[in-house]
Scaffold this active site. Structure first.
Site, PDB file in Angstrom:
ATOM      1  N   TYR A 467       0.808  -1.232   0.000  1.00 37.44           N
ATOM      2  CA  TYR A 467       0.000   0.000   0.000  1.00 37.44           C
ATOM      3  C   TYR A 467       0.839   1.280   0.000  1.00 37.44           C
ATOM      4  CZ  TYR A 467      -2.674  -3.802   2.140  1.00 37.44           C
ATOM      5  OH  TYR A 467      -3.219  -5.029   2.450  1.00 37.44           O
ATOM      6  N   HIS A 468       1.917   1.317  -0.783  1.00 34.84           N
ATOM      7  CA  HIS A 468       2.768   2.511  -0.811  1.00 34.84           C
ATOM      8  C   HIS A 468       3.032   3.003  -2.233  1.00 34.84           C
ATOM      9  CE1 HIS A 468       4.503   0.746   3.193  1.00 34.84           C
ATOM     10  NE2 HIS A 468       3.365   1.390   3.390  1.00 34.84           N
ATOM     11  N   PRO A 469       1.998   3.252  -3.049  1.00 34.25           N
ATOM     12  CA  PRO A 469       2.241   3.725  -4.412  1.00 34.25           C
ATOM     13  C   PRO A 469       2.692   5.188  -4.435  1.00 34.25           C
ATOM     14  CG  PRO A 469      -0.104   3.733  -3.962  1.00 34.25           C
ATOM     15  CD  PRO A 469       0.554   3.107  -2.758  1.00 34.25           C
TER      16      PRO A 469
END
Length: 533
Positions: A467-469
């Site tokens: 969850y780190h775009p």
């Protein structure tokens, strides 16, 4: 006029709330915040463990997916994104991590003046209200409350003792002088409650007469006249409305929707825009390119330990009893962010900074929590911090209601897979250290995985995002850059992008705190002043 403001902010997430709160401190500045989701308040958001009910469900969540990933055997990845005031800080695991100093020094070395570690550290401190750590690396008076976790879980000690058994150093501050080591994460909580960007920066100031917040407002496009952003068109219910910006439009819709909105507004690669029949306002080929994300593999185990989350009779009974503890003391199981402890480690000793991050989870996680197992369990994530693969965000159509096409290109660079193999082996050794191995009842996903080829196969089979775009509107001065070091969109006046999409490279850690730092720094750029020193 009711529809004219000095600043229009698109997106009420981690960056947008910080911008709205800070810019509206000046009573002579009119600010409007537009958020597609709802209010981002209530028990599911405020009770930390409530995140489990939002991560994989259409509650405050866009529930995006990737296009099929070649590197993941053609699987589609899952991409939850916050859809409410507070954005992803309202549904995330609340881990307060800044990344490594080298990450920001690299940004500066790429031509982004003012973004070195020494430049950004004052803005981290300005944002932070740390309850325990008091030194030159931390702030204690900022709006974002940062605290030690309050679950009192014995798994913290099990994990740290296992790290000691593997000769991994122990740290009580991943954001201090040295990142490497194992420890218990600090979290964005206050008195055992989630402290989202909205609670930190926005909710205390909703009574300001110069601040207007519009929820359920889905932006359709940015209005550009003569190469200047002058307003925003958005849909609210059955009505299409237009607001004007006297000074600037500030785009903070995140790594997926900021490039999408630029393209919908005619700003992007000319050939791609023409494919969708969108009139070209400004040819900017870097929009939507350079997407980066942390590929992540999860080990999972069932256990007889009652000190974990689980959908067993005992686990459900324990959770019910813990409600009373939470109401009285704001401690215990319901304060859990699930990813309670972790580590930053090097896969090779010659590396100057850790290249993998571990998240130790006091629950059995399978497919982002979408596959339930009726048992007690625990898990450990291992993610690659600086993947070489680069992906993209593209339009699915010219319809703003259609979610964009997301391609993080996981494991497309062969070295990413080999680095993940190395990280897998380090994490497996840690999980099999005596202090943790004694709690394993069954290895759910890797029981018969031994050879390097078997490790590669299970990594391709089970890896997905953590969850780190970032990076899809990258900051820089080269031809692929979308914004300059002042976060102004190249070729368009009165328009800035302020969120994770501007990161030229992915930082080594969780991205939420850095996004709020970016917003704090942007406020000074917009005002032309310096608050942090």
């Amino acid at each position: 006029m009711d529809n004219e403001f000095d600043y229009l902010i698109i997106g009420g997430g981690s960056a947008g709330c910080a911008l709205a709160g800070r810019l509206s401190e000046d009573p002579d500045t009119r600010v409007c915040l537009l958020e597609a989701g709802g209010k981002g308040d209530g028990l599911l958001v405020n009770v930390p463990a409530g995140a489990v009910a939002m991560l994989a469900k259409p509650v405050n969540n866009w529930l995006m997916e990737t296009v099929p990933q070649k590197g993941l055997n053609g699987r589609q990845g899952f991409q939850p994104r916050g859809k409410c005031l507070g954005g992803s800080s309202a549904i995330n695991a609340m881990v307060y991590i800044r990344g490594h100093r080298e990450d920001y020094d690299q940004w500066a070395a790429l031509g982004n003046e003012g973004w070195s570690y020494q430049d950004v550290l004052p803005y981290f401190r300005l944002s932070e209200g740390n309850e325990r750590l008091r030194n030159d690396y931390h702030g204690n008076d900022g709006p974002l409350s940062v605290s030690d976790i309050r679950t009192d879980s014995p798994f913290h000690d099990y994990f740290l003792n296992a790290a000691r058994e593997c000769d991994i150093p122990i740290t009580d501050d991943f954001n201090g002088e040295e990142q490497e080591g194992a420890g218990v994460f600090q979290v964005t909580q206050k008195n055992g409650e989630r402290w989202s960007s909205a609670r930190a920066y926005l909710f205390p100031h909703l009574n300001r007469p110069n601040l207007q917040v519009e929820t359920l407002a889905q932006v359709q496009r940015i209005i550009v006249e003569d190469k200047r952003a002058v307003g925003v068109e958005f849909k609210q219910g059955n009505q299409t409305r237009t607001f004007r910006a006297r000074k600037e439009v500030l785009l903070s819709a995140g790594a997926f929707q900021s490039p999408q909105l630029l393209m919908l507004s005619g700003i992007g690669d000319e050939a791609e825009l023409k494919q969708h029949g969108i009139p070209v306002v400004h040819h900017l080929p870097g929009v939507g390119k350079n997407l980066q994300d942390h590929p992540d593999f999860i080990f999972g185990y069932t256990t007889d330990s009652p000190d974990t989350f689980g959908f067993s009779l005992g686990g459900i009974w324990r959770a019910l009893k813990a409600m009373a503890t939470y109401r009285k003391t704001r401690r215990g199981l319901w304060t859990s962010n699930f990813a309670e402890a972790g580590a930053f480690l090097k896969t090779r000793p010659e590396l100057s900074a850790p290249d993998i991050q571990l998240h130790m989870v006091t629950a059995l996680v399978d497919d982002h929590g979408r596959k339930l197992h009726f048992t007690q369990g625990y898990s450990c994530h291992v993610c690659l911090l600086r993947p070489r693969s680069r992906g993209s965000v593209q339009l699915a159509s010219a319809n703003p209601d259609d979610l964009p096409l997301i391609d993080p290109a996981f494991l497309e660079n062969p070295q990413d897979l080999e680095d993940m193999v190395a990280g897998y082996k380090i994490t497996r050794d840690l999980m099999h250290a005596p202090s943790l191995k004694r709690w394993i009842k069954k290895d759910m996903f890797t029981e018969n995985v031994n050879s390097d080829d078997e490790i590669r196969a299970v990594i391709r089979q089970r890896t997905d995002t953590v969850y780190h775009p970032v990076g899809s509107c990258k900051m820089g001065t080269d031809e692929a850059a979308v914004v300059d070091p002042q976060l102004r969109v190249h070729g368009i006046d009165g328009l800035r992008v302020i969120d994770a999409s501007i990161m030229p490279t992915l930082i080594g850690g969780n991205t939420n705190a850095p996004v709020m730092m970016i917003a704090e720094k942007a406020v000074d750029m917009i005002r032309g002043q310096v608050r942090a020193g």
